[in-house]
Each structure stands twice: as structure tokens, then as C-alpha cells.
Write a protein that holds these residues in place. Structure first.
Motif, PDB file in Angstrom:
ATOM      1  N   THR A  48      29.716  28.767  23.815  1.00 49.87           N
ATOM      2  CA  THR A  48      30.253  29.845  24.650  1.00 49.87           C
ATOM      3  C   THR A  48      30.217  29.393  26.106  1.00 49.87           C
ATOM      4  N   VAL A  49      31.313  29.617  26.810  1.00 47.74           N
ATOM      5  CA  VAL A  49      31.416  29.222  28.209  1.00 47.74           C
ATOM      6  C   VAL A  49      31.785  30.445  29.044  1.00 47.74           C
ATOM      7  N   PHE A  50      30.952  30.763  30.020  1.00 44.17           N
ATOM      8  CA  PHE A  50      31.303  31.739  31.048  1.00 44.17           C
ATOM      9  C   PHE A  50      31.595  30.953  32.314  1.00 44.17           C
ATOM     10  N   SER A  51      32.781  31.149  32.867  1.00 45.45           N
ATOM     11  CA  SER A  51      33.228  30.395  34.034  1.00 45.45           C
ATOM     12  C   SER A  51      33.413  31.325  35.225  1.00 45.45           C
ATOM     13  N   LEU A  52      32.729  31.002  36.302  1.00 47.13           N
ATOM     14  CA  LEU A  52      32.850  31.744  37.554  1.00 47.13           C
ATOM     15  C   LEU A  52      33.751  30.950  38.491  1.00 47.13           C
ATOM     16  N   TYR A  53      34.867  31.563  38.905  1.00 49.92           N
ATOM     17  CA  TYR A  53      35.798  30.939  39.851  1.00 49.92           C
ATOM     18  C   TYR A  53      35.620  31.594  41.219  1.00 49.92           C
ATOM     19  N   LEU A  54      35.471  30.761  42.237  1.00 51.15           N
ATOM     20  CA  LEU A  54      35.291  31.264  43.603  1.00 51.15           C
ATOM     21  C   LEU A  54      36.157  30.450  44.555  1.00 51.15           C
ATOM     22  N   PRO A  55      36.794  31.110  45.517  1.00 52.10           N
ATOM     23  CA  PRO A  55      37.632  30.374  46.476  1.00 52.10           C
ATOM     24  C   PRO A  55      36.784  29.489  47.382  1.00 52.10           C
ATOM     25  N   LEU A  56      37.308  28.301  47.687  1.00 49.50           N
ATOM     26  CA  LEU A  56      36.624  27.401  48.597  1.00 49.50           C
ATOM     27  C   LEU A  56      37.245  27.400  49.983  1.00 49.50           C
ATOM     28  N   GLU A  57      38.317  28.205  50.160  1.00 47.41           N
ATOM     29  CA  GLU A  57      38.853  28.391  51.500  1.00 47.41           C
ATOM     30  C   GLU A  57      38.522  29.806  51.936  1.00 47.41           C
ATOM     31  N   ARG A  58      38.330  30.011  53.234  1.00 46.39           N
ATOM     32  CA  ARG A  58      38.043  31.344  53.748  1.00 46.39           C
ATOM     33  C   ARG A  58      39.252  32.228  53.580  1.00 46.39           C
ATOM     34  N   THR A  59      39.033  33.457  53.109  1.00 47.18           N
ATOM     35  CA  THR A  59      40.137  34.400  52.980  1.00 47.18           C
ATOM     36  C   THR A  59      40.243  35.238  54.242  1.00 47.18           C
ATOM     37  N   HIS A  60      41.480  35.682  54.556  1.00 50.07           N
ATOM     38  CA  HIS A  60      41.707  36.483  55.753  1.00 50.07           C
ATOM     39  C   HIS A  60      42.444  37.768  55.394  1.00 50.07           C
ATOM     40  N   ASP A  61      42.197  38.281  54.208  1.00 46.54           N
ATOM     41  CA  ASP A  61      42.889  39.509  53.766  1.00 46.54           C
ATOM     42  C   ASP A  61      42.370  40.690  54.547  1.00 46.54           C
ATOM     43  N   VAL A  65      30.310  35.399  21.455  1.00 49.54           N
ATOM     44  CA  VAL A  65      30.593  36.799  21.746  1.00 49.54           C
ATOM     45  C   VAL A  65      31.208  37.455  20.514  1.00 49.54           C
ATOM     46  N   PRO A  66      30.674  38.580  20.049  1.00 48.95           N
ATOM     47  CA  PRO A  66      31.266  39.258  18.894  1.00 48.95           C
ATOM     48  C   PRO A  66      32.745  39.585  19.129  1.00 48.95           C
ATOM     49  N   THR A  67      33.550  39.392  18.117  1.00 50.57           N
ATOM     50  CA  THR A  67      34.996  39.615  18.244  1.00 50.57           C
ATOM     51  C   THR A  67      35.305  41.026  18.740  1.00 50.57           C
ATOM     52  N   LEU A  82      28.385  49.445  30.586  1.00 49.96           N
ATOM     53  CA  LEU A  82      27.725  50.066  29.435  1.00 49.96           C
ATOM     54  C   LEU A  82      28.190  49.501  28.102  1.00 49.96           C
ATOM     55  N   VAL A  83      28.844  48.318  28.114  1.00 53.02           N
ATOM     56  CA  VAL A  83      29.223  47.640  26.878  1.00 53.02           C
ATOM     57  C   VAL A  83      28.240  46.501  26.653  1.00 53.02           C
ATOM     58  N   SER A  84      27.560  46.510  25.502  1.00 51.25           N
ATOM     59  CA  SER A  84      26.568  45.486  25.216  1.00 51.25           C
ATOM     60  C   SER A  84      26.602  45.128  23.744  1.00 51.25           C
ATOM     61  N   GLY A  85      26.320  43.868  23.468  1.00 51.17           N
ATOM     62  CA  GLY A  85      26.251  43.425  22.084  1.00 51.17           C
ATOM     63  C   GLY A  85      24.872  43.566  21.487  1.00 51.17           C
ATOM     64  N   ARG A  86      23.898  44.044  22.298  1.00 50.01           N
ATOM     65  CA  ARG A  86      22.532  44.189  21.804  1.00 50.01           C
ATOM     66  C   ARG A  86      22.154  45.659  21.784  1.00 50.01           C
ATOM     67  N   ALA A  87      21.352  46.035  20.802  1.00 47.38           N
ATOM     68  CA  ALA A  87      20.945  47.439  20.678  1.00 47.38           C
ATOM     69  C   ALA A  87      20.131  47.898  21.883  1.00 47.38           C
ATOM     70  N   ASP A  88      19.377  46.948  22.500  1.00 46.72           N
ATOM     71  CA  ASP A  88      18.542  47.317  23.640  1.00 46.72           C
ATOM     72  C   ASP A  88      19.184  46.918  24.966  1.00 46.72           C
ATOM     73  N   GLY A  89      20.447  46.555  24.955  1.00 39.67           N
ATOM     74  CA  GLY A  89      21.119  46.125  26.179  1.00 39.67           C
ATOM     75  C   GLY A  89      21.616  47.302  26.989  1.00 39.67           C
ATOM     76  N   LEU A 132      24.251  35.584  33.715  1.00 41.19           N
ATOM     77  CA  LEU A 132      24.931  34.791  32.684  1.00 41.19           C
ATOM     78  C   LEU A 132      23.927  34.007  31.839  1.00 41.19           C
ATOM     79  N   ALA A 133      22.945  33.406  32.517  1.00 43.15           N
ATOM     80  CA  ALA A 133      21.954  32.618  31.778  1.00 43.15           C
ATOM     81  C   ALA A 133      21.078  33.511  30.899  1.00 43.15           C
ATOM     82  N   ARG A 134      20.613  34.627  31.455  1.00 45.94           N
ATOM     83  CA  ARG A 134      19.741  35.511  30.680  1.00 45.94           C
ATOM     84  C   ARG A 134      20.495  36.121  29.489  1.00 45.94           C
ATOM     85  N   ASN A 135      21.765  36.484  29.687  1.00 40.29           N
ATOM     86  CA  ASN A 135      22.550  37.012  28.575  1.00 40.29           C
ATOM     87  C   ASN A 135      22.622  36.005  27.434  1.00 40.29           C
ATOM     88  N   ALA A 136      22.849  34.739  27.796  1.00 45.11           N
ATOM     89  CA  ALA A 136      22.939  33.703  26.768  1.00 45.11           C
ATOM     90  C   ALA A 136      21.630  33.569  25.993  1.00 45.11           C
TER      91      ALA A 136
END
Length: 336
Positions: free
Chosen positions: A323-336, A276-278, A288-295, A232-236
């Protein structure tokens, strides 16, 4: 190149290599081939070449012919014998080497039905990066030993650590179906590690931190979560951002897919870039989707896959200059 120097080089190769003697017995295998077939080095040295092949007799007969005729030969889609009875096939190049043969083993990709198209792409990418990673790590080790400056030694150590981390990720993708290595993760330690990496850039960005000190440890794979933050940081920065804000918050009652998380961690990477381009906003996380020619278009796709395997989600909101990229992660253990 002498034999000792050749072996040092060959042991760093991600491609499987083996040497057989004039009696078609295995003299040496490089670590990549041993790891791929899950064999022990001491258990195979001195054994017949057929130990590596599903059809031992036919393989030995063909290898004897190559040795007698002293010519380069290609075997296509040869079935390999593995310690755990996995079904692997490979293209094998055989060529005369001293009084025996050198085998170069290129394991073929598994059929698409064994995994997602993204995972297959990532396994191919992981294979390709292992050789340059080994070279990068070796150069950093030499630099660390030869410089007197503690700052330069620390930077070389950072390169070694990152090469090891990426090498471990590549190995998991290649040989263990990408299984996550779960344990307690302190997200702020990962963000501070990210800060160190970004400040080591030739033109470091302005960095701001807005941490919630009440955030508890979460259950996850630290290396993979570090990769999301780095992507996320490098993309920005590659999109033209000059300033980044790293923010953490705890949220309650967050819907992620079909699940409602009672408590979730939100990590925001905020940048001042052009946005981010519209045209890409609906497909941004697809491979394989990138906004940069060399991406390559793999970074965000990989990041989303890692978020999903942690039971989380990756979202974005963008306008020019914010631009905000938000990562959501559970803070309770999952038992699926």
C-alpha cells in the motif's frame, strides 16, 4: 486538596475556570479562559465579574443571587465579552467556593456556517485532547527528572516535544481558525523525526529510507506536515503492517486538482500490510470513515485537509502486501 494544589491542577485544565470573591470581583482566571477571551491576567484581577459578560448588569444580579442562596446554578448560552469583540457564547456552571463563587465556562461551538463540518469536528476533538496532553507532559517531565539513564531521559524528552507539538496544533484549531504557520521546511528532517518516533514504539517496525538528496526545502507548516506523516505511518502499523518504506522524489508537471504544478515533492509511505478494504477506497479520506472498529476516522481526513491547505494532494494505491500513500506538495511558492 489544598488551594495551591487545586490551582496547579486547574491551570492545566482546557476548560475555562474563574474565581470571584464575595464582592463579585475576579480573583483568578486559569490560562484556558484568559486565552479564550484574549484578556490579560493583570488587567482583570480585581475587576467586576461583569467584565466577562456581554450583559454585565444582568450577570452580576444573577451571580449575587447564587451567592446568597449558596446553590449550584447553570447558565445556558451566555454571551461573553472578548477583548477583540468576537461573538462567543458559553454554558457557565456557578457554585459556591469559599466565600465566593467558582465559574466553569464551556464555550459553545460556533455555528456550522463559520467553517467546514470537518473543522468543527476537529475543534471539538482538539478541546477534548488538551487535558490528557497536559497530564502526559507533566508525567514525562517528572520521569525525565527522576531517571538517570540518558536513553530514558531522551525518550521522556520526545514525549514532551510531541505533547507540545500537539498542544500547539490544538490551540491553533481552537483559537486561531487553524491558520498555518508557514516557513521553510526540510522534509527529510521531518522523516527522520518520524523515524525516531516509530523506533520508540513498543514493537518498532522495520524501516527503510529511499531519499532523493536533491529535494529542496518547501514552504509549509512543519508541525502540520509532521502530523500527516505520523498519521500515515500509524495507520499502516495499526492496520497490521510490519515494514515501512519512506521515500521522497521530485516530480515535474503534476496535476493537483485544477492546477498544474511545474515541480512537486512526492513523499511516499509504503507498507506491507493487508491493504485498504475495497469497500472503503472511495470514501477513505472522508471524516469518521475507518476500517477499524476502534478507529476515529479523523486521521486521514485531517491529513487530506492539511495537504489541501498547502496546495497539495494525498493519494493512495493499494493491494495486499503493498500500500502506498503519496503526499504531493508544491515546491514553488504559490501566490493565489
Amino acid at each position: 486538596m489544598g488551594e495551591q494544589a487545586w490551582r496547579m491542577w486547574a491551570e492545566q485544565m482546557a476548560t475555562g475556570l474563574a474565581l470571584v470573591d464575595a464582592e463579585l470581583r475576579l480573583r483568578w482566571l486559569n490560562p484556558a479562559l484568559i486565552e479564550c477571551l484574549e484578556l490579560g491576567f493583570r488587567n482583570v484581577v480585581g475587576q467586576p465579574l461583569g467584565l466577562l459578560l456581554d450583559d454585565a448588569d444582568a450577570g452580576a444580579a444573577q451571580a449575587a443571587k447564587v451567592l446568597a442562596e449558596q446553590r449550584l446554578t447553570q447558565w445556558r448560552a451566555v454571551a461573553l465579552a472578548t477583548a477583540d469583540d468576537r461573538k462567543l457564547s458559553a454554558d457557565i456552571a456557578l457554585q459556591p467556593f469559599g466565600d465566593g463563587l467558582l465559574l466553569e465556562v464551556h464555550v459553545l461551538a460556533e455555528p456550522p456556517s463559520t467553517g467546514s463540518p470537518l473543522s468543527a469536528t476537529l475543534r471539538g476533538f482538539a478541546h477534548e485532547v488538551k487535558n490528557p496532553l497536559a497530564g502526559l507532559r507533566g508525567a514525562a517531565q517528572l520521569l525525565q527528572r527522576r531517571v538517570d539513564s540518558e536513553d530514558l531521559q531522551a525518550l521522556a524528552g520526545m514525549i514532551i516535544d510531541e505533547a507540545d507539538r500537539l498542544g500547539a496544533l490544538a490551540n491553533r484549531l481552537l483559537h486561531h481558525d487553524g491558520a498555518a504557520q508557514l516557513g521553510p521546511v526540510n522534509i527529510h528532517r521531518l522523516l527522520e523525526r518520524l523515524t525516531d518516533l516509530l523506533l520508540a514504539e513498543p514493537v518498532p517496525p522495520q524501516l527503510h529510507h529511499d531519499y532523493d538528496p536533491s529535494v529542496p526545502d518547501l514552504h509549509g507548516d512543519a508541525d502540520r506536515l509532521q502530523q500527516i506523516l505520523l498519521n500515515l505511518a500509524r495507520n499502516a502499523l495499526e492496520a497490521g503492517a510490519r515494514a515501512l518504506t519512506l521515500r521522497t522524489r521530485v516530480e515535474h508537471g503534476v496535476r493537483v486538482g485544477e492546477r498544474m504544478l511545474r515541480m512537486a515533492l512526492r513523499v511516499d509511505v509504503i507498507d506491507d500490510g493487508p491493504g485498504v478494504p475495497t469497500a472503503l477506497r472511495d470514501t477513505l479520506f472522508q471524516p469518521l470513515v475507518s476500517g477499524r472498529a476502534d478507529g476515529t476516522g479523523l486521521g486521514l481526513a485531517l491529513s487530506r485537509e492539511i495537504a489541501h491547505e498547502h496546495g497539495g494532494e494525498l493519494r493512495h494505491a493499494s493491494r495486499p502486501g503493498h500500500t502506498v500513500f503519496s503526499l504531493y506538495l508544491p515546491l514553488e511558492r504559490t501566490h493565489d
